[in-house]
Motif scaffolding. Structure first.
Motif, PDB file in Angstrom:
ATOM      1  N   SER A   1      -1.097 -55.676   3.258  1.00 11.95           N
ATOM      2  CA  SER A   1      -0.239 -54.776   2.479  1.00 11.95           C
ATOM      3  C   SER A   1      -0.318 -53.359   3.032  1.00 11.95           C
TER       4      SER A   1
ATOM      5  N   ALA B   1       4.965 -55.805   0.967  1.00 15.73           N
ATOM      6  CA  ALA B   1       3.758 -56.609   1.151  1.00 15.73           C
ATOM      7  C   ALA B   1       4.108 -58.076   1.381  1.00 15.73           C
TER       8      ALA B   1
ATOM      9  N   SER C   1       2.830 -51.526   4.550  1.00 10.36           N
ATOM     10  CA  SER C   1       3.340 -50.353   3.822  1.00 10.36           C
ATOM     11  C   SER C   1       3.340 -49.119   4.717  1.00 10.36           C
TER      12      SER C   1
END
Length: 168
Positions: A53, A63, A57
């Motif tokens: 994630s 994610a 990001s």
């Protein structure tokens, strides 16, 4: 008396041949099935969710969600590599990545990262992020799911064979 001894030898020979035949059939049957390792590294997707994630990001991507089907495919490949003590996207029984995905019921776009080494998951992702092809797989916007697994080498427990399978 001679006939009784001959008959008992034939029975023992038949029993021995039957046992040998059953052993051979068991061995052949074992060769055609895939045994999947279990234990500590069998599936570590949930522990990689946060790491993936963060990686995605930072590139403005959503994610990835852990997926049991992809984890099973990753585990299968990690187990194969550990059993052969070598990294490969292809198995010894002629299954390439596309065939393995189809056999595992994975449809659509998919990708795979593999690794071998004496390192933990944190170092694994660091290595993959510094490799163009591996990084590209993890940052592919077409992927929304993943499965991660490792299997320890039977001769060297510090050595792990890793597989990450990504999919839509």
């Amino acid at each position: 008396m001679t006939n009784l001894i001959t008959d008992s030898r034939n029975i023992d020979r038949r029993t021995l041949l039957t046992a040998a035949g059953l052993a051979a059939l068991t061995t052949i049957a074992a060769c055609t099935s895939v045994s999947l390792p279990t234990g500590e590294g069998a599936g570590v997707s949930s522990s990689a969710t946060s790491t993936l994630s963060t990686i995605r990001s930072s590139a403005g991507l959503p994610a990835l969600v852990p997926d049991a089907q992809l984890e099973q495919a990753a585990l299968q490949q990690a187990g194969y590599m550990a059993s052969r003590a070598r990294m490969s996207h292809t198995t010894g029984w002629g299954k390439d990545f596309a065939s393995r995905m189809k056999d595992n019921g994975v449809r659509g776009a998919a990708g795979e990262n593999i690794a071998e080494g004496r390192f933990d998951q944190h170092k694994l992702f660091d290595i993959w992020m510094h490799s163009d092809g591996h990084r590209r797989n993890m940052l592919d916007p077409d992927f929304s799911r993943f499965g991660l697994a490792y299997v320890r080498d039977g001769r060297d427990p510090a050595l792990r064979y890793w597989a990450l399978v990504l999919g839509r």
